[in-house]
Structure formats: structure tokens, C-alpha cells
Design an enzyme around this catalytic site. Structure first.
Site, PDB file in Angstrom:
ATOM      1  N   LYS A  11     -98.921  15.307 136.518  1.00 43.80           N
ATOM      2  CA  LYS A  11     -97.596  15.180 137.119  1.00 43.80           C
ATOM      3  C   LYS A  11     -97.580  14.158 138.271  1.00 43.80           C
ATOM      4  O   LYS A  11     -98.633  13.760 138.772  1.00 43.80           O
ATOM      5  CB  LYS A  11     -97.142  16.559 137.614  1.00 43.80           C
ATOM      6  N   TYR A  51     -87.644  19.913 129.970  1.00 47.93           N
ATOM      7  CA  TYR A  51     -87.677  21.246 130.578  1.00 47.93           C
ATOM      8  C   TYR A  51     -86.375  22.012 130.326  1.00 47.93           C
ATOM      9  O   TYR A  51     -86.033  22.916 131.096  1.00 47.93           O
ATOM     10  CB  TYR A  51     -87.943  21.124 132.078  1.00 47.93           C
ATOM     11  N   ASN A 114     -97.367  21.090 140.928  1.00 39.86           N
ATOM     12  CA  ASN A 114     -98.607  21.777 140.542  1.00 39.86           C
ATOM     13  C   ASN A 114     -99.529  20.944 139.657  1.00 39.86           C
ATOM     14  O   ASN A 114    -100.260  21.483 138.830  1.00 39.86           O
ATOM     15  CB  ASN A 114     -98.291  23.155 139.930  1.00 39.86           C
ATOM     16  N   HIS A 117     -99.215  19.933 133.652  1.00 40.48           N
ATOM     17  CA  HIS A 117     -98.495  20.812 132.731  1.00 40.48           C
ATOM     18  C   HIS A 117     -99.420  21.133 131.566  1.00 40.48           C
ATOM     19  O   HIS A 117    -100.215  20.290 131.160  1.00 40.48           O
ATOM     20  CB  HIS A 117     -97.244  20.100 132.204  1.00 40.48           C
ATOM     21  N   GLU A 128     -93.642  19.559 122.201  1.00 42.27           N
ATOM     22  CA  GLU A 128     -93.814  18.716 123.388  1.00 42.27           C
ATOM     23  C   GLU A 128     -94.574  17.429 123.055  1.00 42.27           C
ATOM     24  O   GLU A 128     -94.247  16.354 123.569  1.00 42.27           O
ATOM     25  CB  GLU A 128     -94.540  19.513 124.478  1.00 42.27           C
TER      26      GLU A 128
END
Ligand code: CMP
Length: 140
Positions: A11, A51, A114, A117, A128
Site C-alpha cells: 500500500k 473496495y 496497514n 492487502h 482481485e
């Protein structure tokens, strides 16, 4: 049916903080093979669509802003039991709850930012991966 593949993104926080190399090394050392990979930046629209399952949640707008705030590394990874093993490797969504040595324990700064993913099911890994890669970009 298990596909032995999972999908990941490094990310924008981890990219900004210079952790791409260390994270990829940890992924390889854990036995995952990279079958597709790209360095790219998601538009707000693409981040929102990726998302979409979280639309309506209190953190959704923040998540879309964050995921489109800078470049990411997207990849499809292959390994026996890929989805579950990768979730073990990255640790809990909230880095405060992530086991020692996991990627999120080492590199994540908050539940929103975080670091990585990881898909939560074989079905989502497939969805995805297809969201980010054409068949010609995947090298089995
Ligand atoms: P990820 O595994 O990419 O899937 C959904 C993301 O939503 C998750 O990681 C977090 O980055 C984010 N997220 C989940 N819960 C929260 C929360 N309570 N506050 C902010 N972001 C969240």
C-alpha cells in the site's frame, strides 16, 4: 476449490516509507512465487471499485483516499494454501494485534495504513487478481 493463488498490494504507506524491497523479500522467503506484478497508482474511482464491498462503512472514504494517495505494488502470488498462508504472513488488519515478525507488525502504522492487502478467500483472490491484471500479464 483452492486456487493456490492470492492477490496482494503493497500500500501507499509502505511504498512511501521505502519498504517495497523488504516486503517482497519476506514474501519470497516465505515460499511465494510472483506470477504477476505491477507498480501503479489507483485513481479514486478504481480504489473505490476495488473496495466496493466496504462502501457504507465509516472508514470507506478514508480508505479510498489513502489507497489512491500514491503508488502501490500489485501482485498475484502462488503457493500451496496461498490465501491462508499469506494472511498468516501479513498478520492481523490492526498492526497492534499483528503477531511479531509479520509484515504488518513490522511495517504498518495504523489499521487504516496497514502496509499490505491480502485476499480473504480463493474467490476474492481470483476477482482481485483479475481486477488488476489481464491474462497476458500473468505468468504461471
Ligand atoms: P485490507 O486488508 O486491505 O482490507 C480492507 C481495508 O480497510 C483494511 O485492509 C484496512 O486498511 C481498512 N480498514 C479496515 N478496518 C478499518 C478501520 N476500522 N478503520 C480504518 N480502516 C480500516
Amino acid at each position: 476449490m483452492a486456487t493456490n493463488r492470492t492477490f496482494t498490494m503493497i500500500k501507499p504507506d509502505a511504498v512511501r516509507n521505502g519498504h517495497i524491497g523488504a516486503i517482497l523479500e519476506q514474501i519470497n522467503a516465505a515460499g511465494f512465487r510472483i506470477v504477476a506484478m505491477k507498480y501503479t497508482r489507483l485513481s479514486q474511482e478504481k480504489a473505490g471499485a476495488f473496495y466496493a464491498v466496504h462502501r457504507g462503512r465509516p472508514f470507506y472514504d478514508e480508505l479510498v483516499d489513502f489507497m489512491s494517495s500514491g503508488p502501490i505494488v500489485a501482485a498475484i502470488l502462488e503457493k500451496e494454501n496461498a490465501v491462508a498462508d499469506f494472511r498468516t504472513l501479513i498478520g492481523a488488519t490492526n498492526p497492534e494485534e499483528a503477531a511479531e515478525g509479520t509484515i504488518r507488525a513490522k511495517y504498518a502504522t495504523s489499521i487504516g495504513e496497514n502496509a499490505v492487502h491480502g485476499s480473504d478467500s480463493d474467490e476474492n483472490a481470483d476477482i482481485e487478481g483479475s481486477f488488476h491484471f489481464a491474462g497476458t500479464e500473468i505468468f504461471a
